[in-house]
Design an enzyme around this catalytic site. Structure first.
Site, short mmCIF file in Angstrom:
data_model
loop_
_atom_site.label_atom_id
_atom_site.label_comp_id
_atom_site.label_asym_id
_atom_site.label_seq_id
_atom_site.Cartn_x
_atom_site.Cartn_y
_atom_site.Cartn_z
N ASP A 432 31.43 48.64 52.25
CA ASP A 432 32.86 48.74 51.98
C ASP A 432 33.48 47.37 52.24
O ASP A 432 33.57 46.93 53.39
CB ASP A 432 33.47 49.81 52.91
CG ASP A 432 34.95 50.02 52.68
OD1 ASP A 432 35.58 49.17 52.01
OD2 ASP A 432 35.48 51.04 53.17
N HIS A 433 33.94 46.72 51.18
CA HIS A 433 34.39 45.34 51.33
C HIS A 433 35.71 45.23 52.09
O HIS A 433 36.12 44.15 52.49
CB HIS A 433 34.52 44.68 49.94
CG HIS A 433 34.21 43.20 49.97
ND1 HIS A 433 34.62 42.38 50.99
CD2 HIS A 433 33.53 42.40 49.10
CE1 HIS A 433 34.21 41.14 50.74
NE2 HIS A 433 33.54 41.13 49.61
#
Lengths: 462, 363
Positions: A432-433
């Protein structure tokens, strides 16, 4: 006498349930309160006992089928003579169809088309269309003041609800009289209440009035249930498939995913797996490459705690977990489930092996409980078992990283400047950036790879 | 200066036990009991029969005949033990799970089903059985019970009150207020808390930092923890506490340490919040098995006796089923019947209005 057991509302206002598993087959003898079927409701999996002694003459719903509350699911020959009185008593639990007019299709059949239903506290849910309701007498027979009660205090005046209203009062300039559920129905069906003349008490508009209005309106092109074309099959979406779809959509469209890949020479890991199997500590448990991948992920997660965290949108905070509930994606007969090993970071290697084995066994048997799937913090998906090298996994909702472990196969590989045949796999890490930057993701993936390349590093970093 | 509130709380909780899970009789210096073989057999019978009543009700709910049911599975000893300690003059205030206490108060089990089937709001006359109606609101009955106990005091009667509630209810204001009133007025009441470890899905450690029975000392009356799966201990301790209350020694809190082996109600799924191993561990402490083991080991009952009780239980279950299904729907006007104990003008008016409304329909 043949009796049909109808799906009850087992949880205060449920409207439907899915048949999970039949415990009996046609021809079986059953006793009162014997468990005959497991059903899955919106709340839980529930076992249903049969209320009669007798012989099963038919299963009226298939496993996997979603049945409306009140729909018959199993037929029993009870052996008693058909006594019309007792039969009527039993059947009375479900409201009889309306006296006049045809019974609507599906009112008594099993998988009826979706109908609006009232939640009821006891017994079977009630279909609005099938509710037997006594008709009101014509308004003229109701006294203007229904109670001629001498004790009434004059100051109170007539009860407001009983004030006689001429039916014509519904005309223009007055808001139409209708109860909130009827207004909602009209809104849903696109009917303008002001255009209707009510037939209910005091000229109020009833459900039937609204329905009648839609019948007379030009029908829009019927949104018919899509019919399967030749050569196509339509499978209803439900159960685990439905859950998976919702979770994947939620995850894919809230967490910006990034996926990185790394090819790793795992010859040493495969050797370590072989040697571990000969140790007495592992005599009782299954040692697989997945075990060492899991250990490597746990070790790397301790070196990089941010990878083991979640995004709390509501609080605008990142929740860093100092424990690991290690999820393992498992393909099961009921579909994809992701149970997790609770507090995996505290387990010894044999302990972890035992937990992994039990978890996959439970999942394959289809007995994974919701609690075992809740609270995961990071996940491994072993796509290698399907014979593929890599994929771009979608995060388990609420987690920030997922590692796909590809198949291990012999590949040409450069070792010390010379070509050699080595055991090689591909690791793919999605993260999850919002939480994990490319640098952290890369560090984590590289560490996992390094430990699989040389398992001694697991010791070094433990 | 600070006071270490937890001092003493570190000591392991004491548990009054007279019968071990293996069915061994043990002694306790403060609480003991002398039971004839006949009494032990009759306790066993009660335990088995109320469990059967409960199982039948669970099945009836699963068949759509009851809207909801709160199972007492696992709490039979706490209820039969305390219920059998009551005298006829004592008054009990239950929650909605005290089917075993109801049994001891001679309430016909079918009457318990009425409310859960939606055909009445109670089903029995509290005065006839000295057993109040089931209370759904958590903990409010403890206030009613203290009020009743203060009434006993003012009548100069020789009786006590017992208030039932669960571990979750101890976090309610009502329960704490009732503790204060009972303490200050030295009311003849026994607070009987069945700590079944779970307030629906909330575990005990979210309710309290000290063993619940120790809360009593803060309010100024004694508290004791009893093995809630030991019917002998529950009977002995409750009998003593009620006796003290009747003799003017004031309230007492009994924490019956037990376990809810089933779901909170039929609408609940405990597998979502507790692990299976916990249930397995408590199954080894089953309240009925230990009495059976005791009877068997001491040759106080033989297989024929156990079989006869099983047969009686099956008969009771079948009978309960038949009578439940035969319960008539209530007359619509019956809803007005017990709102007030005496005639009431407004209720009469509403009844007449509603009757007129019903008359407005075609037959």
């Amino acid at each position: 006498m043949r009796r049909e057991f109808k799906l009850p509302d087992v949880g205060e206002g449920l409207t439907e349930a899915e048949i999970v598993r039949w415990h009996v087959r046609p021809g079986d003898e059953v006793k009162v309160n014997q468990i005959v079927v497991e059903i899955e409701t919106a709340k839980s999996i529930v076992e249903l006992p049969i209320p009669w002694d007798g012989q099963v003459t038919g299963l009226l719903a298939d496993e996997g089928q979603t049945v409306d509350v009140g729909g018959p699911i199993i037929a029993i020959e009870t052996g008693e003579p058909a006594d019309p009185q007792t039969a009527a008593l039993a059947e009375d639990l479900v409201p009889a169809p309306p006296a006049e007019g045809a019974v609507e299709p599906g009112a008594h059949g099993s998988p009826a088309p979706k109908e609006e239903r009232q939640a009821v506290l006891v017994g079977y849910g009630v279909k609005t269309g099938a509710t037997r309701r006594r008709t009101r007498r014509t308004t003229s027979t109701i006294p203007a003041d229904p109670v001629a009660n001498p004790s009434r205090v004059e100051l109170e005046g007539p009860p407001s609800g009983a004030a006689p209203q001429p039916a014509t009062a519904t005309g223009a300039g007055r808001a139409a009289l209708a109860k909130p559920p009827v207004r909602k129905l009209a809104k849903d069906l696109g009917v303008d209440l002001a255009t209707l003349t009510g037939t209910g008490p005091q000229g109020s508009i009833t459900r039937e009035d609204v329905r009648a209005a839609t019948a007379s309106q030009p029908q829009p092109e019927p949104q018919a249930q899509a019919q399967p074309q030749a050569g196509e099959e339509r499978i209803p979406v439900k159960g685990v498939r439905k859950m998976t779809a919702q979770a994947m959509v939620a995850s894919a469209f809230t967490a910006p995913h990034v996926t990185e890949f790394l090819q790793v020479d795992v010859t040493e890991t495969m050797d370590a797996v072989r040697r571990l199997r000969t140790l007495p500590d592992f005599a009782e448990v299954k040692v697989s490459p997945l075990l060492l991948v899991a250990k490597a992920v746990l070790t790397a997660a301790r070196r990089h705690p941010m990878i083991n965290s979640s995004w709390d949108e509501a609080a605008q905070e990142i929740v860093v977990k100092h424990y690991v509930n290690l999820g393992i994606a498992a393909a099961t007969p009921r579909g994809l489930v992701v149970p997790n090993v609770k507090n995996a970071h505290q387990l010894s290697l044999p302990g972890l092996a035992a937990e992994l084995a039990q978890l996959t066994e439970t999942a394959r048997a289809g007995r994974t409980q919701p609690a075992e799937m809740a609270g995961g913090t990071i996940t491994i998906t072993n796509v290698g078992v399907f014979g593929v090298d890599a994929g771009t996994p979608i995060l388990n909702p609420g987690e920030s990283a997922i590692l796909a472990f590809g198949q291990v196969r012999d590949m040409p590989w450069v070792v010390d400047g010379a070509l050699a045949v080595r055991k090689v796999t591909t690791l793919a890490l999605s993260f999850d950036h919002r939480v994990v930057d490319g640098e952290l993701g890369s560090l984590f993936l590289r560490d996992v790879g390094a430990m699989l390349e040389d398992p001694l590093r697991m010791l070094a970093w433990s | 200066m600070t006071v270490d509130a937890s001092r003493g709380a570190d000591a392991p909780p004491e548990l009054v036990q007279l019968l071990t899970p293996e069915g061994e009789r043990v002694e306790h210096p403060d609480y003991d009991i002398d039971l004839t073989p006949e009494e032990v057999r009759s306790l066993y019978r009660d335990l088995v029969l109320v469990r059967r009543v409960d199982l039948e009700a669970v099945a009836l709910q699963r068949q759509g005949e009851l809207g909801i049911w709160a199972s007492l599975l696992g709490q039979e000893a706490a209820q039969i033990g305390s219920g059998r300690a009551l005298t006829d003059a004592d008054m009990a205030f239950p929650t909605y799970r005290e089917h075993g206490v109801a049994w001891c108060r001679d309430v016909d089990p079918v009457k318990l089903l009425g409310m859960f089937r939606g055909v009445n709001h109670g089903g029995w006359d509290p005065k006839e059985h000295n057993f109040h109606l089931y209370t759904i609101v958590i903990g409010s009955q403890t206030l009613h019970a203290v009020g009743y106990a203060m009434g006993i005091q003012r009548d100069d009667a020789t009786a006590a009150t017992i208030a039932y509630f669960g571990d979750g209810a101890t976090s309610q204001g009502d329960v704490n207020e009732s503790f204060i009133w009972a303490s200050v007025f030295n009311a003849p009441i026994v607070f009987f808390c069945q700590n079944n470890q779970w307030a629906i899905s909330e575990p005990l450690e979210k309710q309290t930092r000290i063993p619940l029975y120790r809360r009593a000392s803060g309010f100024g009356f004694p508290g004791v923890r009893v093995d809630g799966n030991d019917v002998f201990a529950c009977l002995a301790v409750t009998r003593q506490a009620l006796k003290n209350a009747r003799e003017g020694q004031g309230p007492m809190l009994i924490e019956a340490f037990t376990y809810r082996m089933g779901a909170h109600t039929s609408s609940d799924d405990p597998t979502r919040y507790r692990v299976a191993s916990e249930l397995e561990a408590w199954k080894l402490k089953d309240p009925i098995e230990r009495v059976k083991a005791y009877l068997f080991k001491n040759e106080l009952a033989d297989q024929a006796y156990f079989d006869s009780i099983e047969a009686e239980a099956d008969q009771l279950g079948a009978d309960l089923r038949a009578r439940c299904l035969a319960m008539p729907d209530p007359e619509p006007l019956a809803i007005f019947d017990h709102v007030y104990s005496e005639p009431h003008a407004l209720i009469d008016e509403e009844r007449a209005q509603y009757a007129a409304y019903l008359e407005g329909f075609e037959r």
